[in-house]
Write an enzyme that holds these catalytic residues in place. Structure first.
Site, mmCIF file in Angstrom:
data_model
loop_
_atom_site.group_PDB
_atom_site.id
_atom_site.type_symbol
_atom_site.label_atom_id
_atom_site.label_comp_id
_atom_site.label_asym_id
_atom_site.label_seq_id
_atom_site.Cartn_x
_atom_site.Cartn_y
_atom_site.Cartn_z
ATOM 1 N N ASP A 80 0.807 -1.210 0.000
ATOM 2 C CA ASP A 80 0.000 0.000 0.000
ATOM 3 C C ASP A 80 0.844 1.266 0.000
ATOM 4 O O ASP A 80 2.031 1.251 0.328
ATOM 5 C CB ASP A 80 -0.951 0.017 1.209
ATOM 6 C CG ASP A 80 -0.219 -0.045 2.543
ATOM 7 O OD1 ASP A 80 0.767 -0.800 2.645
ATOM 8 O OD2 ASP A 80 -0.620 0.655 3.491
ATOM 9 N N GLU A 141 0.241 -1.362 5.644
ATOM 10 C CA GLU A 141 1.303 -0.921 6.551
ATOM 11 C C GLU A 141 1.108 0.529 6.955
ATOM 12 O O GLU A 141 1.389 0.913 8.103
ATOM 13 C CB GLU A 141 2.666 -1.091 5.854
ATOM 14 C CG GLU A 141 3.869 -0.789 6.748
ATOM 15 C CD GLU A 141 4.305 0.678 6.731
ATOM 16 O OE1 GLU A 141 5.125 1.050 7.599
ATOM 17 O OE2 GLU A 141 3.830 1.441 5.869
#
Length: 378
Positions: A80, A141
């Site tokens: 991400d 994350e």
């Protein structure tokens, strides 16, 4: 062999795919397609059932192809990016990757993702001797390391590992990151009309403000410890004495003993100050992140240091960080993990950039660590 042109093209392809936290489905499919093209097996866990995202972590395990006691290693990067990360258009100038200024570049952390995919391909093509090697492509994350936090430790077969996810370049190794607490405080007062009978109320906002003002210190506590009050809310209308006020404290330290003492004294002080004004408190403490401290003499650090030297690093810089990463959670599972500098710069902004040389060195560093681990060199 590692192919620089192929790596750079892969990076550009990866950052073009939207990958907001919890919405990594499209980039996960691209990663899986690349692995299938290489005929590399993988598994995808189901952490999305916990995180509420689109997909889970992707884990590649290359079984050992040598005999003997060879340490298993893992590498990790996250899928991400922070927003804005949709429609990224890469601009290349003088050996540097930029976005066109309308989005982040996405080097955080597509540099890690691209480097791992290229390393997997090269290891397969070259038939490099290795022990167990794992590659983890984690999710979410950027919003609390949710993929790593909820990963099943039983899926991880390595002895130690490396997160490819920090600023700095070849030779920069983060060996220590703090434990983190989040303290959620609700101050409870008593409502009343602020213009007609304010004396009948107990202003929760003022009690909360008084408690925070009584803190002996905040921000930088010492070289290992920080405390931040980052969120506060309260009240329903400007003419009503507020019955509730909430705030959140982030505290972290490389010294767990200091952190425990700071947590206990802070909670006690807030309760004491609020009670003085006739209010009550509802306080919840969450251990947000375990510490990640790996000794400089540990094979994990020594192997990364030697690999960087072999690749021509000008110096080896062993660092401490005040930030947390996925590596904290792997350390919390009992897997010593350090974070390697990958060259990402101006992260989380539209001015983010990445030098082509740093992307190349990240892939080389992964490959060299795997090679040296099989030789038993540290």
């Amino acid at each position: 062999m590692l192919d620089r042109k192929r790596l750079e093209e892969l990076f550009v392809e990866l950052v073009a795919v939207p990958c907001e936290s919890k919405k990594e489905g499209r980039v996960a499919e691209l990663v899986k397609a690349k692995l299938e093209e290489m005929q590399v097996s993988y598994l995808q866990d189901e952490v999305q059932k916990i995180t509420g995202g689109e997909c889970g972590n992707i884990i590649v395990t290359l079984p050992p192809n040598v005999q003997g006691d060879v340490p298993g290693v893992f590498f990790e990067g996250h899928l991400d990016c922070v927003n804005p990360c949709t429609g990224t258009k890469v601009v290349r100038k003088d050996g540097v990757f930029y976005s066109d200024g309308t989005t982040v570049l996405g080097g955080d952390d597509k540099v890690g993702v691209a480097a791992m995919l290229e390393a997997i391909r090269a290891l397969q093509e070259d038939g490099v001797a290795h022990g167990t090697v794992q590659f983890i492509f984690s999710v979410s994350e950027e919003i609390g390391c949710l993929g790593a936090k909820n990963c099943d430790a039983n899926l991880l077969k390595a002895d130690f590992g490396y997160c490819l996810d920090t600023e700095g370049s070849l030779g920069e190794i983060v060996c220590a990151a703090p434990k983190q607490y989040e303290i959620f405080v609700k101050v409870l007062g008593k409502t009343a009309h602020g213009g007609v009978e304010p004396e009948k109320g107990i202003n929760a906002i003022m009690l909360g403000a008084g408690a925070l003002a009584a803190l002996p210190k905040y921000g930088r506590i010492d070289e290992e410890t920080t405390m931040n009050i980052g969120l506060i809310k309260g009240g329903t209308a400007n003419n009503i004495v507020p019955a509730e006020c909430e705030f959140v404290i982030d505290m972290r330290s490389l010294d767990e003993g200091k952190l425990e003492a700071l947590k206990d004294s802070t909670v006690a002080l807030i309760r004491q100050e609020v009670a003085k004004g006739g209010g009550r408190t509802d306080i919840r403490v969450e251990a947000a992140c375990p510490s990640a401290v790996v000794a400089q003499g540990h094979p994990c650090v020594q192997l990364a240091s030697l690999a960087a030297k072999n690749l021509g690093a000008e110096k080896i810089s062993l660092q401490k960080s005040g930030g947390c990463s996925d590596g904290n959670f792997y350390c919390g599972m009992g897997l010593p993990t350090v974070v390697l500098g990958t060259g990402m710069s101006n992260i989380h902004t539209t001015a983010e950039f990445l030098k082509e040389e740093d992307l190349w060195n990240t892939a080389r560093w992964v490959y060299e660590i795997v090679r040296l681990a099989a030789e038993g060199k540290q």
